[in-house]
Design an enzyme around this catalytic site. Structure first.
Site, short mmCIF file in Angstrom:
data_model
loop_
_atom_site.label_atom_id
_atom_site.label_comp_id
_atom_site.label_asym_id
_atom_site.label_seq_id
_atom_site.Cartn_x
_atom_site.Cartn_y
_atom_site.Cartn_z
N THR A 160 0.83 -1.20 0.00
CA THR A 160 0.00 0.00 0.00
C THR A 160 0.87 1.26 0.00
O THR A 160 0.42 2.33 -0.38
CB THR A 160 -0.92 0.04 1.24
OG1 THR A 160 -0.11 -0.07 2.41
CG2 THR A 160 -1.92 -1.12 1.21
N GLY A 177 1.86 -6.63 9.10
CA GLY A 177 2.26 -6.58 10.50
C GLY A 177 1.19 -7.06 11.47
O GLY A 177 1.50 -7.39 12.61
N TRP A 226 5.43 -1.06 5.95
CA TRP A 226 4.29 -0.64 5.12
C TRP A 226 4.29 0.82 4.71
O TRP A 226 3.41 1.25 3.98
CB TRP A 226 2.99 -1.02 5.80
CG TRP A 226 2.83 -0.59 7.23
CD1 TRP A 226 3.37 -1.20 8.32
CD2 TRP A 226 2.06 0.51 7.73
NE1 TRP A 226 3.00 -0.54 9.47
CE2 TRP A 226 2.18 0.50 9.14
CE3 TRP A 226 1.26 1.49 7.12
CZ2 TRP A 226 1.56 1.45 9.95
CZ3 TRP A 226 0.65 2.43 7.95
CH2 TRP A 226 0.80 2.41 9.34
N ASP A 287 1.03 -2.46 19.66
CA ASP A 287 0.93 -2.16 18.23
C ASP A 287 1.51 -0.78 17.92
O ASP A 287 0.95 -0.01 17.15
CB ASP A 287 -0.54 -2.27 17.75
CG ASP A 287 -0.66 -2.24 16.23
OD1 ASP A 287 0.36 -2.48 15.55
OD2 ASP A 287 -1.76 -1.97 15.72
#
Lengths: 545, 246
Positions: A160, A177, A226, A287
């Site tokens: 992306t 991830g 990403w 996260d």
């Protein structure tokens, strides 16, 4: 008072200049990722006169328009969520060519989203929702080469982020991830599409760092790449932020520091070999990716000139690193509500960790959407300040043991978004001295700001909000000077460029994205925010310049 | 429970154990991450509670996914019992009461590979080998990249596999450099081919006048099998014999 930092800044500008001029050649503006333009025709004295000059509707609404347009020699290169690429006349919006990528016939991992293309060697490069990297002829829009990076159905990953062009190569990262996946960066030769190197963000057996993963957990430990990295030509180093360790919230099966997840890595541009790393969050359980942009600038720190790397972690702290060595030089918060740590020590250690508990909700600030999302900060050498869009949302984290199943969701629990203590969720755009972290001004906002910041030599900042307003702030005071309703919310990145002496400001508009749609969980009215996918371009009226 | 009792219960509400199971499946598979949020209240994916959905729609989307979005086809992910339960749960979030006479189906028996073939399957798709695995160029069983066409014949043994050539691989010359190429679309103006210089193969399109296609290349599978040991290759062949229907 004002001239002193300005002098420092001028000195540093000669060392490394990350400003764009007539073009916007790279994702972050230049490879130094300042998102700053030296153009100043549009400035604080005339921005009120800005008018729209053209708009281009892509027709591809799903997930909004998240790209950074790339501009070169009077042509805009724009990608959409489903990987359609357009070349547009930058002065008029006239389509020059369209690259039609096949529409998906099966579900897409993480949904179709695309944040932009890269250009080099006469080609336009794009990563795709089904995990290919394609090279398109910059003049004709014809596909020149196409290579599969990984099987999206197996790895639970795709592309992306925008690729980064470095010398004769194009480097691309990937998502994954939050899946049972092992992250990597891959470099291909621009000319042929052949593999140049691959760097795994999690070392394999026998490699240094593998011992920071318990058992086989390295196989599916996350570390996705990403977003888009940066490049310092003088040092020949590529810098890239590495995402969270997986399972995101449960670390019982991966005891250890989990290198090089949640780290900034510096790689030799030619070989892909790692020169240094700095891990911001050892054994991540929140996260809190380190995936975001690496802003490269040279400034004096405590009396010594330094080549710096400024990096905002998803946990809401900005890290200051020496980009030659990876040495930690400092950190400062950009969120007002944080409790996952009590702070960061002078040598970079996380103090007072508050961790999720198995099977029980623990309130953590900021939330898993981040103290900042992936939309990027800007740096202005005229002020010496960085401009950061911060998010004040907390969440209840519930950790749960989860078995890894390759390519499948691997969160290890769940999060429920909520308000910070004692008030509604909110956000703010701030100016910080890049080195000291001293806040210069703050611009509060009711919802959350999810578009990147553009800074210009006209002492302006441009960004957009979820309600559809594209607006300009005074970079020195934070005062709002101009605003325009574009008809849909903002989740992309504005750029500026110049053709025949006329400066243009272009912004993608079109609400969407995973985090964008999640707003409805915090503000019910956000469910009515309309999608879209349009590039809006502004300039001063002819004769008003 | 007899049929009448089931009917009476079902006509009032979803069986509680079904909803409990459905809620648990939802929490684990649907509410997580950037997806539908707890109790379908919306997060990154659309809100599912109180949307006025009907059961057929919920069942269809849950089973088949939504092409082009992140919504996966859960019929191939969840056991059928869980699928039925989660559909019932989402239906309950939309105020739907069950149709009479339904009962959750038992899990169908899973077709399983014999151990050696299963080991071969894992090796064929082994991501720890990076690009040096079979599935970089072959699609089997719905996974892998279909650079090569469907397998016509499985080699009898490892030596034959190593020697296996592809008659379509030719030596191509472009920009003064020669390399093995798999021609995909020859054309008078433009030619599309896979450049096999190094894995992964690159699908390239060039002006036909710039490309010279020569003799069959000395390319064989031995060149790309370096990451596998002899007995691993034998297991892979066992897997292929079990699943490939030439």
């Amino acid at each position: 008072m004002r001239s002193f930092p300005l002098l420092l800044v001028l000195a540093s500008a000669y060392a490394q200049n990350g400003a764009t001029h007539d073009d916007w050649p790279h994702y972050g503006g230049t490879q130094l990722s300042w998102r700053y333009s030296a153009l100043d025709q549009i400035n604080t004295s005339n921005v009120q006169k800005l008018v729209p000059v053209w708009a281009f509707q892509t027709g591809d609404y799903e997930m909004g328009l998240q790209a950074t347009p790339i501009v070169s020699d009077g042509v805009v290169y724009l990608s959409t969520s489903h990987n359609q690429v357009y070349a547009l006349d930058a002065a008029t919006g006239r389509p020059i060519w369209q690259y039609k990528y096949p529409m998906p016939t099966t579900p897409v991992v993480y949904g179709p989203q695309n944040r932009g293309v890269a250009i080099g060697d006469g080609k336009v490069f794009e990563g795709t929702y089904d995990n290919y990297l394609v090279a398109i002829d910059q003049k004709t829009g014809r596909e020149v080469w196409k290579v599969n990076v990984d099987d999206a159905r197996q790895c639970g990953c795709n592309i992306t982020g925008a690729p980064l062009v470095v010398k004769d190569k194009v480097i691309v990262g990937g998502t994954g991830g939050d899946s049972a996946h092992r992250g990597y960066l891959t470099a291909f030769y621009m000319k042929t599409g052949r593999l140049a190197w691959r760097f795994y963000t999690i070392p394999g057996p026998g490699e240094k760092g593998n011992e920071t993963w318990k058992g086989d957990s390295w196989k599916f430990g996350g570390g996705a790449t990403w977003m888009t990295g940066s490049f310092d030509p003088a040092l020949n180093l590529v810098y890239w932020g590495v995402g969270n360790a997986a399972a995101d919230l449960y670390a019982g099966d991966r005891e250890g520091a989990n290198l090089y997840a949640n780290s900034v890595v510096a790689l030799d541009a030619d070989s892909g070999k790692m020169r240094w790393y700095y891990q911001e969050v050892p054994k991540d359980v929140w996260d809190f990716d380190s995936s975001y942009e690496c802003v490269l600038l040279d400034r004096e720190v405590r009396g010594r000139m330094r080549k710096l790397l400024i990096h905002v972690n998803k946990g809401g702290f900005t890290f200051l690193l020496d980009r030659v060595t990876g040495e930690f030089l400092g950190a400062y918060p950009i969120v007002e509500n944080y409790n996952w740590i009590s702070g960061i020590t002078e040598d970079g250690k996380l103090a007072g960790r508050k961790e999720p508990v198995e099977g029980k909700a623990v309130n953590i600030c900021p939330s898993a959407i981040g103290g900042k999302s992936w939309n990027q900060i800007a740096y202005s050498p005229r002020t010496g300040w960085i401009y950061t869009p911060s998010i004040e949302v907390c969440n209840d984290l519930i950790a749960n043991h989860q078995e890894a199943q390759e390519g499948r969701s691997f969160i290890g629990g769940n999060w429920v978004m909520g308000a910070p203590p004692g008030r509604e969720p909110y956000s703010h755009l701030d100016a910080y001295d890049a080195v000291t972290g001293k806040r210069q001004w703050t611009f509060p906002y009711k919802y959350i700001l999810l578009a990147s910041i553009l800074a210009t030599a006209g002492d302006l900042l441009f960004t957009g909000d979820p309600e559809g307003f594209f607006f300009a702030l005074d970079a020195r005071t934070g005062a709002k000077l101009w605003s325009f309703q574009t008809g849909s919310g903002h989740r992309g990145s504005a750029v500026t460029y110049s053709i025949n002496g006329r400066q243009y400001v272009a912004t993608p508009t079109g609400w969407g994205s995973l985090v964008g749609r999640g707003l409805a969980g915090l503000w019910p009215e956000a469910e009515t925010f309309r999608g879209g996918s349009t590039l809006m371009v502004f300039a001063l009226p002819e004769g008003a310049r | 429970m007899n049929r009448l009792a089931l009917f009476l219960l079902a006509s009032l509400a979803w069986p509680q154990d079904l909803l409990t199971r459905g809620a648990a499946v939802f929490a684990k598979s649907c509410a997580t991450g950037y997806c539908h949020g707890l109790k379908g209240a919306a997060a990154g994916a659309p809100r599912l509670a109180a949307r006025g959905f009907d059961e057929a729609h919920i069942s269809n989307v849950t089973s088949n996914g939504v092409p082009g979005t992140a919504m996966q086809a859960f019929a191939s992910i969840l056991p059928e019992r869980d699928l039925t339960a989660v559909v019932a749960y989402v239906a309950s979030l939309n105020g739907i009461t069950p149709r009479a006479g339904r009962t959750p189906a038992a899990d169908p028996p899973k077709p399983s590979l014999p151990p050696e073939a299963a080991r071969g399957r894992a090796l064929f798709f082994d991501s720890t080998r990076g690009l040096a695995r079979c599935s970089t160029c072959h699609q089997v069983d719905g996974f892998g990249i279909p650079v090569a066409g469907p397998m016509a014949k499985i080699p009898g043994g490892v030596p034959e596999l190593r020697e296996l050539r592809t008659p379509h691989v030719r030596m191509a010359t472009l920009d003064g450099e020669s390399f093995p190429a798999l021609i995909v679309t020859p054309g008078s103006r433009r030619t599309t081919f896979y450049d096999l210089t190094t894995p992964p193969p690159v699908l390239r399109t060039v002006d036909s006048s710039d490309l010279k296609i020569g003799e069959a290349a000395a390319w064989s599978h031995a060149i790309v099998l370096g990451s596998y040991r002899e007995e691993e290759l034998a297991a892979i062949l066992t897997f292929l014999r079990a699943v490939v229907r030439p």
